[in-house]
Design a protein around this motif. Structure first.
Motif, mmCIF file in Angstrom:
data_model
loop_
_atom_site.group_PDB
_atom_site.id
_atom_site.type_symbol
_atom_site.label_atom_id
_atom_site.label_comp_id
_atom_site.label_asym_id
_atom_site.label_seq_id
_atom_site.Cartn_x
_atom_site.Cartn_y
_atom_site.Cartn_z
ATOM 1 N N LYS A 59 -55.090 2.866 43.098
ATOM 2 C CA LYS A 59 -54.955 2.384 41.219
ATOM 3 C C LYS A 59 -55.776 3.647 40.819
ATOM 4 N N VAL A 60 -55.910 4.707 40.984
ATOM 5 C CA VAL A 60 -56.614 5.451 41.045
ATOM 6 C C VAL A 60 -55.755 6.737 40.012
ATOM 7 N N LYS A 61 -55.680 6.671 39.076
ATOM 8 C CA LYS A 61 -55.196 7.551 38.237
ATOM 9 C C LYS A 61 -55.545 9.489 38.440
ATOM 10 N N VAL A 62 -54.372 10.027 38.912
ATOM 11 C CA VAL A 62 -54.281 11.387 39.364
ATOM 12 C C VAL A 62 -55.023 12.310 38.833
ATOM 13 N N ILE A 63 -55.570 13.455 38.541
ATOM 14 C CA ILE A 63 -55.919 14.374 38.367
ATOM 15 C C ILE A 63 -56.575 14.484 36.310
ATOM 16 N N ALA A 64 -57.756 14.360 35.714
ATOM 17 C CA ALA A 64 -57.888 15.026 34.535
ATOM 18 C C ALA A 64 -57.124 16.254 33.930
ATOM 19 N N ASN A 65 -56.780 15.853 32.962
ATOM 20 C CA ASN A 65 -56.646 16.783 31.845
ATOM 21 C C ASN A 65 -54.979 16.622 32.072
ATOM 22 N N GLY A 66 -54.901 15.952 32.984
ATOM 23 C CA GLY A 66 -53.011 16.616 33.215
ATOM 24 C C GLY A 66 -51.798 15.913 32.310
ATOM 25 N N TYR A 67 -50.743 16.076 33.149
ATOM 26 C CA TYR A 67 -49.890 15.474 31.950
ATOM 27 C C TYR A 67 -49.238 14.223 32.094
ATOM 28 N N ILE A 68 -49.692 13.141 31.170
ATOM 29 C CA ILE A 68 -50.120 12.070 30.561
ATOM 30 C C ILE A 68 -48.268 11.019 30.298
ATOM 31 N N ALA A 69 -47.855 10.363 31.874
ATOM 32 C CA ALA A 69 -46.710 10.043 31.900
ATOM 33 C C ALA A 69 -47.051 8.575 31.967
ATOM 34 N N GLY A 70 -46.797 7.575 30.900
ATOM 35 C CA GLY A 70 -46.757 6.202 31.308
ATOM 36 C C GLY A 70 -48.085 6.282 31.554
ATOM 37 N N VAL A 106 -46.744 4.285 45.241
ATOM 38 C CA VAL A 106 -46.766 3.126 44.586
ATOM 39 C C VAL A 106 -46.615 2.570 43.183
ATOM 40 N N GLU A 107 -47.233 3.547 42.181
ATOM 41 C CA GLU A 107 -46.906 2.836 40.868
ATOM 42 C C GLU A 107 -46.392 2.904 40.174
ATOM 43 N N PHE A 108 -45.411 4.065 40.250
ATOM 44 C CA PHE A 108 -44.040 3.999 39.771
ATOM 45 C C PHE A 108 -43.218 2.391 40.259
ATOM 46 N N LEU A 109 -43.344 1.771 41.506
ATOM 47 C CA LEU A 109 -42.745 0.692 42.080
ATOM 48 C C LEU A 109 -42.883 0.269 41.174
ATOM 49 N N ILE A 110 -44.080 -0.130 41.305
ATOM 50 C CA ILE A 110 -44.823 -1.796 40.632
ATOM 51 C C ILE A 110 -44.464 -1.444 39.067
ATOM 52 N N GLU A 111 -45.047 -0.509 38.597
ATOM 53 C CA GLU A 111 -44.171 -0.757 37.384
ATOM 54 C C GLU A 111 -42.488 -0.367 37.058
ATOM 55 N N ALA A 112 -41.424 0.027 37.583
ATOM 56 C CA ALA A 112 -40.409 -0.336 37.702
ATOM 57 C C ALA A 112 -39.737 -1.014 38.116
ATOM 58 N N ASN A 113 -40.489 -1.791 39.241
ATOM 59 C CA ASN A 113 -40.295 -3.754 39.355
ATOM 60 C C ASN A 113 -40.631 -4.242 38.674
ATOM 61 N N GLU A 114 -41.549 -4.521 37.995
ATOM 62 C CA GLU A 114 -42.233 -5.093 36.683
ATOM 63 C C GLU A 114 -40.961 -4.918 35.798
ATOM 64 N N ASN A 115 -40.407 -3.716 35.418
ATOM 65 C CA ASN A 115 -39.114 -3.629 34.336
ATOM 66 C C ASN A 115 -37.934 -3.724 34.701
#
Length: 280
Positions: A7-18, A60-69
């Motif tokens: 569940k950790v969000k990867v890297i600060a100061n990066g590009y936020i996508a969702g 896995v974050e992508f799979l969770i989000e895309a599956n829910e949608n």
């Protein structure tokens, strides 16, 4: 960027996508060396490429989000994640396997994403390792979700070695302190290493050498092959992959080395990273 919790969000100061954060490095317009003969070519626009390969935590974050949608779903057998692809000159539009679900092999050190009937689960301890087992369609779908794209192999090679003419991102020789290939001797041999592992750190007595590309991208030699957007040739339905992997010896690691597979293959040594154009 080591972490265990998916569940950790990867890297600060990066590009936020969702909900995900990606860190990019900039590749400016200009000349670069391409191919084993070091042909000088030009890309006439600036672009950004992910600093690291897409990790299990990100996928896995992508799979969770895309599956829910409802953008992806689990196959009836529970062995595949599937989704829609609009088609191209070699593959008809329709439903394709995106990711092969399952348990990681005890014989190799890599992470895999499984479905337990109610949730996606990443192999414990491998959240920060590059995601593997996605088909080219699975990499494409991830890119689509976050309004990014797979690199062309020309963009990939320029990001890997710039205009240096080097065989590798850092120079003309390779050893196990710089890259992950078969029997290279890292603590996860044989299997994937964490994204960005070869950054000069000493990990439990294993000393790495800081080995970014000229623009600051890591793991562009070894670890996992990376899908690109190119066909292998004008008559081929194979997509090019670049960079070599832990499953191959160091002969596959030169920045100019090309390999390919069918877009529907999912393998334990193939992953990806993405790009976005920032000027035309």
């Amino acid at each position: 960027i080591f972490f265990e919790d998916v569940k950790v969000k990867v890297i600060a100061n990066g590009y936020i996508a969702g909900e995900l954060l990606f860190e990019f490095v900039t590749v400016p317009a200009g000349e670069y060396t391409y191919g084993p003969g070091d042909t000088v070519l030009t890309i006439d626009y600036d672009y950004e490429i992910m600093k690291y390969e897409v990790t299990n935590a990100q996928y896995v974050e992508f799979l969770i989000e895309a599956n829910e949608n409802g953008e992806v779903w689990i196959s009836g057998s529970g062995s595949q994640v599937q989704g829609f692809y609009p088609g191209d000159e070699h593959y008809d539009g329709g439903y394709y396997n995106l990711y092969a679900l399952g348990e990681s092999s005890e014989n190799y050190n890599y992470g895999q994403i499984n479905w337990n009937g109610t949730a996606f689960i990443v192999t414990e301890g491998y959240g920060d390792h590059p995601a593997v087992y996605m088909t080219w369609f699975g990499a494409y779908k991830f890119a689509e979700q976050y309004e990014l794209r797979l690199p062309t192999e020309q963009e990939w090679e320029k990001a890997a070695r710039g205009n240096t003419g080097y065989d590798y991102p850092w120079g003309n020789s390779i050893d196990g302190s710089r890259a992950n290939y078969t029997n290279s001797g890292d603590p996860w041999d044989n299997g994937t290493t964490p994204a960005g592992f070869f950054n000069g750190q000493n990990y439990e007595g294993f000393q790495t050498t800081d080995s970014p590309s000229p623009y600051g991208a890591y793991d562009m030699a070894g670890n996992v092959w990376e899908w690109t957007d190119n066909w292998y040739n004008e008559n081929s339905s194979n997509r090019v992959r670049r960079g070599g992997s832990w499953f191959y010896d160091s002969n596959s690691c030169p920045s100019w080395y090309r390999y390919s597979d069918y877009a529907y293959y999912s393998l334990n040594h193939v992953g990806f990273r993405l790009v976005r154009t920032i000027s035309e």
